[in-house]
Design a protein around this motif. Structure first.
Motif, mmCIF file in Angstrom:
data_model
loop_
_atom_site.group_PDB
_atom_site.id
_atom_site.type_symbol
_atom_site.label_atom_id
_atom_site.label_comp_id
_atom_site.label_asym_id
_atom_site.label_seq_id
_atom_site.Cartn_x
_atom_site.Cartn_y
_atom_site.Cartn_z
ATOM 1 N N VAL A 643 0.832 -1.199 0.000
ATOM 2 C CA VAL A 643 0.000 0.000 0.000
ATOM 3 C C VAL A 643 0.868 1.251 0.000
ATOM 4 C CG1 VAL A 643 -1.612 1.343 1.415
ATOM 5 C CG2 VAL A 643 -2.011 -1.090 1.041
ATOM 6 N N GLY A 644 1.929 1.246 0.829
ATOM 7 C CA GLY A 644 2.836 2.389 0.851
ATOM 8 C C GLY A 644 3.498 2.612 -0.494
ATOM 9 N N PHE A 645 3.899 1.536 -1.160
ATOM 10 C CA PHE A 645 4.504 1.637 -2.476
ATOM 11 C C PHE A 645 3.520 2.219 -3.491
ATOM 12 C CE2 PHE A 645 5.047 -0.371 -6.660
ATOM 13 C CZ PHE A 645 6.285 0.131 -7.022
ATOM 14 N N ILE A 646 2.267 1.769 -3.432
ATOM 15 C CA ILE A 646 1.265 2.275 -4.386
ATOM 16 C C ILE A 646 1.079 3.777 -4.213
ATOM 17 C CG2 ILE A 646 -1.171 2.192 -5.031
ATOM 18 C CD1 ILE A 646 -1.129 -0.787 -4.209
ATOM 19 N N PHE A 647 0.934 4.222 -2.964
ATOM 20 C CA PHE A 647 0.820 5.655 -2.712
ATOM 21 C C PHE A 647 2.042 6.397 -3.255
ATOM 22 C CE2 PHE A 647 -2.497 5.197 0.674
ATOM 23 C CZ PHE A 647 -3.337 6.199 0.206
ATOM 24 N N ALA A 648 3.221 5.865 -2.907
ATOM 25 C CA ALA A 648 4.453 6.570 -3.275
ATOM 26 C C ALA A 648 4.651 6.624 -4.781
ATOM 27 C CB ALA A 648 5.646 5.886 -2.603
ATOM 28 N N VAL A 649 4.410 5.531 -5.474
ATOM 29 C CA VAL A 649 4.747 5.453 -6.885
ATOM 30 C C VAL A 649 3.810 6.295 -7.741
ATOM 31 C CG1 VAL A 649 3.326 3.479 -7.621
ATOM 32 C CG2 VAL A 649 5.610 3.794 -8.587
ATOM 33 N N HIS A 650 2.573 6.530 -7.286
ATOM 34 C CA HIS A 650 1.655 7.324 -8.099
ATOM 35 C C HIS A 650 1.962 8.818 -8.042
ATOM 36 C CE1 HIS A 650 -0.824 3.689 -8.528
ATOM 37 N NE2 HIS A 650 -1.390 4.325 -9.532
ATOM 38 N N LEU A 651 2.702 9.267 -7.024
ATOM 39 C CA LEU A 651 3.027 10.692 -6.932
ATOM 40 C C LEU A 651 3.954 11.153 -8.058
ATOM 41 C CD1 LEU A 651 3.331 11.326 -3.090
ATOM 42 C CD2 LEU A 651 1.640 12.249 -4.667
ATOM 43 N N PRO A 652 5.113 10.501 -8.277
ATOM 44 C CA PRO A 652 5.945 10.963 -9.402
ATOM 45 C C PRO A 652 5.275 10.764 -10.756
ATOM 46 C CG PRO A 652 6.839 8.936 -8.463
ATOM 47 C CD PRO A 652 5.774 9.407 -7.529
ATOM 48 N N ILE A 653 4.449 9.708 -10.889
ATOM 49 C CA ILE A 653 3.772 9.500 -12.170
ATOM 50 C C ILE A 653 2.767 10.620 -12.412
ATOM 51 C CG2 ILE A 653 2.242 7.970 -13.457
ATOM 52 C CD1 ILE A 653 3.518 5.616 -11.986
ATOM 53 N N ALA A 654 1.944 10.905 -11.399
ATOM 54 C CA ALA A 654 0.958 11.978 -11.544
ATOM 55 C C ALA A 654 1.653 13.329 -11.700
ATOM 56 C CB ALA A 654 0.026 11.997 -10.333
ATOM 57 N N GLY A 655 2.722 13.531 -10.932
ATOM 58 C CA GLY A 655 3.440 14.798 -11.042
ATOM 59 C C GLY A 655 4.027 15.005 -12.420
ATOM 60 N N LEU A 656 4.580 13.936 -12.998
ATOM 61 C CA LEU A 656 5.183 14.050 -14.325
ATOM 62 C C LEU A 656 4.122 14.205 -15.416
ATOM 63 C CD1 LEU A 656 8.003 14.110 -15.502
ATOM 64 C CD2 LEU A 656 7.856 11.654 -15.889
#
Length: 852
Positions: A643-656
């Motif tokens: 769950v922590g990985f899912i939260f973390a990984v979507h931030l740079p993707i959404a940001g980019l």
């Protein structure tokens, strides 16, 4: 006479295995049809409704509408891969659940080929001879061939709370009737044996049973989903709304500012895909299914998914002594006469002649076909010297909660007196024998002496009568004959398991119906500290506040009845403890259901106890409970990592996906790029993190606070920190590349490669909560190696093969560019590992082991 001989033959031999297989093939399994079984087509239709797939298809349709057939085909391929991955994951989960359903099928004791066998209830067939005893759930409709004081609770079919008495069939043309009738020879599938024993021949199975007629109504009842599912649905719903709003806003701004509706729509879809954490429900479903499967490999059957969540929060573990802490393999170790003389016993050959009579009578007080370990001990040692030749059992007086003793009356020659054989708890037998105060005091001292050495003590009494047998056992008036001490050795795994519980902040309390001194002796050997027992009689004299105080100071409870066990559970819950409770009997069902984690015994437990419980110990071993807690903590830890990985990984993707539109950079991510990233993220979440090893401190930390949410502020904060560091690293690469005036396709390639590198860094960071992941995370698992190899190979093709470069709109990369992207991933890994102590996800120790 011939009919009775045939009936006796059937009862003795039962069906042959060949006959049973033929009838199973003809009639099918003994179970009700399930409307909720997920077929491959049903799984496929469920997958087709996923929002991420809809976005992929929408993106492909837009590309096709504008003539970009190559891009449309690529998105279609990614959509098919997404479907395939999800189908494989879901199908794997269904296979695991099917295996668990086979394990959880009610068990039935049948006679086949002349041998008793315990089989799954679904394997029972017409004509099977089934043995029924108190606490069993009847597996099929059947006709009773023999019955001993048999009563059944048929309220499931009739709504009538009172049990009905059953008798054996006379074979005189009896007609099958509806359930609920008293003194009839028929028993029905799904009903409960609440008293007595019986032997029955199965007459109907599956949908042909009485319960099968109402099976459709029963099948429509669904249990409330666990708390984690509700949390997950809420989070996904909120993200979906936020993603849709941002997608519309950014798409509209893009079209307005750059006047390119085609790119605007694609950018909106890309942003929606980047912000939708559709992995959450899939991860939760797979982790729960695989977690239940892993627990089953440890001989622990999970009947409710919520139990996996609760295991990591248990603060109190209440365990039976007999069969759970001990081996449940009783052996007679001492015989003591009323005059105080004692004989140590180590096998039948060591019993001296003066003591044989006590064992003779003890054997007569046992069931002729015993299952109870103490009765088996009498059969093992006394049967060679004391058979029942020439004796007929006239009547049995069963153990009653108010009188913990049983008596059996035997008849030899018609002119000879009837023989009364009694055994039971010493104080109960002393009362039946009406001992004088002096004799009772001396016998009580002998009991204390035997119990202090860890023996379980039974008193034996003998009598004869020529009178009619009374209705009450109290009116038999036998003569006290002696004491028998039995030993039940402690399981070898128990001391270590209790020590492990203590390190994990879990209190272990032993609750038993055994004699207080025996309980204290076993508790001392097991490693419990506070072994001064609180007895059931003492408990009844305490109000709730006093009991709560004693529960804090006592770890051993002896001579406890089922209703007192329930009171203990409720008092502990009132103190905000999270209670795991073991039980095996019909009357334990209430305490098992009341506990946060009800634990039923699989080998010796009743069906009632198993159905009231959350988990079932298939081997009745206390060590398995501790292993289940360890596995439960590991499963929950790994779920939080995913769950922590899912939260973390979507931030740079959404940001980019958003930043280029806000700061004037070229659009980096389109639907095809995010689709590729999903091919990386999905297997990482569901396969890589699920198989991760446990944390080194998993049993050295206090229980988890059960009120803590899976999506806790601490976990979200740590994930946001990871995502921001990763996004910053990617943006640095993007700015660096733009300052070098790279072409748009080159800038897209180096930025995308940097994004993949930081995602790999996030995988390694989240493999462990407790330290440097490369040092404490253990060896690389095969699943992670496969994912890394697949990502590396695909990236090599996408950046080096011209057709793939055109598909992803990538330009050529130089060695310096590759070194920069790899360096970005390594920097993210080092920075986050250095930050990990600041965001350590351990819970603080709770005062007095309280939950609040």
């Amino acid at each position: 006479m011939i009919e009775h001989r045939e009936q006796d033959t059937r009862a003795t031999k039962g069906l042959s295995e060949a006959e049973a297989k033929a009838r199973f093939a003809a009639d099918g399994p003994n179970e009700l049809p399930s409307r909720h079984e997920r077929t491959g087509l049903r799984i496929f239709l469920d997958v087709m409704r996923e929002p991420m797939l809809a976005l992929l298809v929408a993106g492909g349709a837009i590309y096709a509408a504008f003539g970009e057939t190559r891009d449309a085909a690529a998105l279609l391929v990614f959509a098919c891969l997404s479907i395939l991955i999800t189908l494989v994951q879901e199908w794997r989960s269904e296979k695991v659940l099917a295996a668990l359903r086979d394990l959880s099928s009610p068990r039935a004791l049948v006679i086949r080929d002349g041998r008793r066998q315990r089989i799954a209830g679904r394997d029972v067939v017409r004509g099977d001879i089934i043995l029924l005893s108190e606490g069993d759930r009847i597996p099929a409709d059947a006709t009773l061939l023999s019955a001993s004081d048999l009563q059944a609770d048929e309220s499931l079919l009739t709504g009538e709370a009172l049990p009905v008495r059953k008798r054996a069939t006379t074979g005189a043309g009896e007609v099958q009737i509806l359930p609920g009738g008293d003194n009839l020879p028929f028993v029905f599938s799904g009903t409960l044996v609440v008293r007595g024993k019986g032997l029955a021949e199965v007459s109907a199975t599956g949908a042909l049973t009485e319960i099968g007629k109402i099976g459709r109504s029963l099948a429509s009842i669904r249990a409330e989903p666990p708390r984690l599912y509700a949390q997950t649905r809420r989070i996904v719903f909120l993200f979906a709304i936020a993603g849709a709003a941002v997608s519309l806003l950014v798409g509209g701004l893009y079209a307005y500012l750059r006047d390119d509706w085609f790119e605007a729509v694609l950018a909106g879809i890309a942003i929606g895909m980047s912000m939708l954490p559709e992995e959450f429900p899939v991860v939760l479903a797979i982790f729960m299914a695989m977690g239940a499967w892993r627990l089953s490999k440890a001989r622990v059957l999970t009947r409710r998914a919520a139990a996996i969540e609760a295991l990591g929060a248990a603060t109190i573990l209440c365990a039976d002594k007999t069969g759970t802490l001990t081996q449940n393999r009783m052996a007679i170790r001492q015989v003591r006469l009323p005059d105080g003389r004692a004989c140590a016993v180590d096998g039948a050959q060591t019993v001296r002649p003066d003591y044989v009579e006590v064992l003779h009578v003890g054997l007569l007080a046992c069931d002729p076909q015993p299952f109870d370990p103490m009765e088996l001990a009498f059969h093992d040692i006394a049967a060679p010297a004391a058979g029942r030749n020439g004796l007929t059992l006239l009547r049995s007086y069963a153990v009653h909660p108010d009188l913990l003793a049983m008596s059996q009356v035997w008849q030899g020659d018609a002119s000879a007196p009837r023989i009364i054989a009694t055994k039971g708890a010493p104080e109960a037998v002393f009362a039946l024998c009406r001992l004088s105060p002096a004799v009772r005091a001396a016998a009580a001292r002998d009991v204390d002496t035997m119990a202090a050495s860890g023996l379980r003590v039974l008193a034996i009494a003998y009598g004869t009568t020529m009178d009619d047998l009374p209705d009450c056992q109290q009116d038999l008036h036998p003569t006290f004959l002696g004491l028998v001490g039995l030993a039940d050795p402690l399981r070898a795994s128990v001391p270590q398991a209790i020590a492990e519980c203590r390190r994990a902040g879990i209190q272990v309390k032993m609750i038993t119906g055994d004699y207080p001194v025996t309980a204290a002796a076993v508790a001392h050997v097991a490693g419990l500290d506070r072994v001064a027992p609180l007895t059931g009689q003492d408990l009844d004299r305490l109000d709730d506040a006093e009991l709560g105080e004693r529960l804090r100071r006592s770890d051993v409870f002896a001579r406890i009845m089922p209703h007192q066990k329930l009171r203990i559970v409720n008092t502990l819950k009132a103190q905000n403890e999270v209670v795991a409770m073991t039980g095996d009997g019909v009357n334990d069902a209430l305490s098992l259901k009341a506990a946060h984690i009800g634990i039923a015994m699989g080998a010796r437990g009743t069906d009632v106890a198993r159905e009231a419980s959350a988990i079932v110990l298939l081997d009745d071993d206390f060590g398995s409970i501790v292993q289940a807690i360890r596995l439960g903590r590991r499963i929950y830890d790994n779920l939080r990592k995913a769950v922590g990985f899912i939260f973390a990984v979507h931030l740079p993707i959404a940001g980019l996906a958003i930043a280029p539109l806000l700061f004037g950079f070229p659009v980096i991510l389109g639907p095809i790029h995010i689709a590729f990233l999903e091919m990386v993220i999905d297997p990482v979440c569901t396969l890589v993190f699920e198989v991760e090893d446990e944390e080194k401190d998993i049993m050295d930390r206090p229980p988890r606070n059960p009120s803590e949410r899976l999506f806790s502020s601490r976990l979200i904060g740590w994930s946001v920190a990871q995502g921001m560091v990763a996004f910053a690293a990617v943006m640095i690469i993007l700015v660096w590349g733009s300052q070098r005036q790279m072409r748009e396709d080159e800038l897209r390639a180096i930025t995308f490669l940097a994004l993949v590198m930081v995602i790999i860094a996030l995988i390694f960071v989240n493999r462990s909560f407790s330290g440097w992941t490369l040092a404490t995370g253990g060896k690389l698992k095969p699943a992670l190696l496969v994912v890394l190899a697949a990502v590396t190979g695909t990236l090599a093709v996408a950046t080096l093969w011209p057709p793939a470069q055109d598909l992803f709109r990538f330009g050529a990369l130089h060695r310096q560019d590759v070194i920069m992207t790899i360096s970005a991933g390594l920097v993210v890994l080092v920075v986050l590992e250095a930050m990990k102590p600041l965001w350590r996800l351990r819970r603080p120790r709770r005062a007095q082991s309280l939950v609040g």
